[in-house]
Structure formats: C-alpha cells, structure tokens
Design an enzyme around this catalytic site. Structure first.
Site, PDB file in Angstrom:
ATOM      1  N   ASP A 119       0.824  -1.193   0.000  1.00  0.00           N
ATOM      2  CA  ASP A 119       0.000   0.000   0.000  1.00  0.00           C
ATOM      3  C   ASP A 119       0.864   1.250   0.000  1.00  0.00           C
ATOM      4  OD1 ASP A 119      -2.287  -1.598   0.178  1.00  0.00           O
ATOM      5  OD2 ASP A 119      -2.139  -1.677   2.361  1.00  0.00           O
ATOM      6  N   ILE A 120       0.275   2.363  -0.369  1.00  0.00           N
ATOM      7  CA  ILE A 120       1.012   3.619  -0.465  1.00  0.00           C
ATOM      8  C   ILE A 120       1.663   4.008   0.853  1.00  0.00           C
ATOM      9  CG2 ILE A 120      -1.015   5.070   0.013  1.00  0.00           C
ATOM     10  CD1 ILE A 120       0.136   6.980  -2.169  1.00  0.00           C
TER      11      ILE A 120
END
Length: 243
Positions: A119-120
C-alpha cells in the site's frame, strides 16, 4: 483425451507465464511433436513440447528487481497523483551493495511489473520483475511463498484476538488461511502470510480492535530485505530464489 491450450500447458510446466507463452508461440519458438505451434493450439498429455534456444535466451535476459519502497509510492500504475514505485528504478538509486554483477540497462524497465503490492503508506520489500515465472511463484493462485511483515499497532489485543489473527478471521466472505502472528515487542507484531488480499493485514487488525500505524515487509520467501536502504534497489542474483 483431455486437451488444454498450449500456453496454459507451458505455464503449468513452469516454462513461462501464459502471456509469455503466447509471445513465444507467435515468434515460432515452440514446437509440438516436431511442428511449429500456432496460437490457440491445444495439446494433450502425450504431446511432445519443445521450446527453442531463442526463447530460453530471451528468458535469461529478463531481470527481477528488489526495491525497498518508501511511503508515498504506489506499487503499480500511478493513481490519485501518486507515482508508481518503478520511477525509483534509476542508476543513481541502484544500491552500491548489489552483488549481482548486473549492469543497469533501460531495457530492464520494459515490462517491469510488481509481483504483489505494498500500500502507499506501507514500506519495505517490493519485487518488480520482467519474468512471468517469478510473478507466478510469488502471487500465483497456488503460491506457497511466505511474506513476512513488521506491523506497528495501536490498541489493546486480547489473547483471543491474537489467536484469531493466527487463524479464524474472514475477509470478503472467505475464511483466511492460517497465518503466523506474534508480538515482536510491546507495540509491534510480526506477521507471516501465504496469501495477499488487498490491505489484508490492516483489515485483520481492525477486526480485533487494532489500528496499524506502520507496516514494513521484510521478507518474501527466501529473500530478505536485509540492508537494502529505503528508496534504493538491487537485482535478484542468479543464485538467489524465492523458494
């Protein structure tokens, strides 16, 4: 006699991915019973399949890259104004400790795709590869490759909650495979998973009353993040493998 598409059979044999198989077939690099194969051809269990030296040479030139992804980059395509992690694969971010003896080439960026996601707001080991076999090994439907994470959390976790993290939770209406989860220290859990649903660890933690405030992937199969600095990358060496 049951037949399957040649591309599927080549993927099952571990020769390449289905997409790569179609390319090899189009180039005339695959023979069935001595005859050059055609796209969409079906084969039976007794058919003799041969892949030419050109295909093997093309495979040997494919690279796999290990990146220590920082916060703020998405794993795959750019989204919501955030850049994809592949933009970090540049000569100046190539780790000086890389022992693969592979020299950077712009050709190594062609078809380079993440094998799994982070994920970011997650960091750590991200695999980018040109090799469909590597991607299948890591994220294929029947992959047995473990992924290990350090997860900093907030909240109270009961003994029952810890038991459920190890086995007993469901996401998206499906029971999760058994995991290995234990306390690394007083505010950090260690997770080992064999599957990778979207935001799985964060969602698992929410189900037992925890909030994830930091997530770092430190291992995929036999490959450790090790000393690779944040934002830098190295090549997977010829003598390394995820299994």
């Amino acid at each position: 006699m049951e037949t399957v598409r040649l591309s599927k059979r080549l993927a099952e044999m571990g020769v390449c991915s289905r997409r790569e198989a179609d390319v090899y077939i189009e180039k005339g690099w695959v023979k069935v019973n001595g005859e050059v194969a055609v796209l969409g051809q079906k084969v039976g269990p007794d058919d003799q399949i041969v892949v030419t030296k050109q295909a093997l040479a093309a495979q040997a030139q494919r690279v796999t890259i290990l990146l220590n992804k920082p916060v703020g980059y998405v794993s795959g395509q750019a989204e919501d104004g955030y850049q994809p992690a592949v933009v970090l694969i540049r000569p100046e971010t190539h780790w000086s400790g890389d022992s693969s003896n592979t020299r950077f080439s712009r050709d190594h960026l062609k078809g380079l795709a993440p094998a799994g996601r982070l994920d970011i707001d997650s960091v750590g080991l991200l695999v980018l590869t040109q090799d469909g076999r590597v991607a299948k090994e890591i994220i294929g439907e029947n992959s047995e490759v473990e992924k290990e994470y350090l997860v900093r959390v907030e909240g109270e976790l009961s003994a029952e909650g810890l038991r459920l993290l190890n086995h007993g939770l469901s996401l998206d209406g499906e029971a999760l495979q058994p995991a290995k989860v234990w306390w690394q220290n007083q505010d950090q859990l260690r997770f080992i998973l064999r599957e990778g649903k979207k935001r799985q660890i964060r969602r698992m933690c929410e189900l037992v009353g925890l909030r994830v405030v930091g997530l770092k992937r430190i291992r995929i199969g036999n490959i450790m993040l090790g000393d690779l600095p944040t934002g830098q990358w190295r090549y997977l060496s010829a003598d390394e493998g995820f299994r």
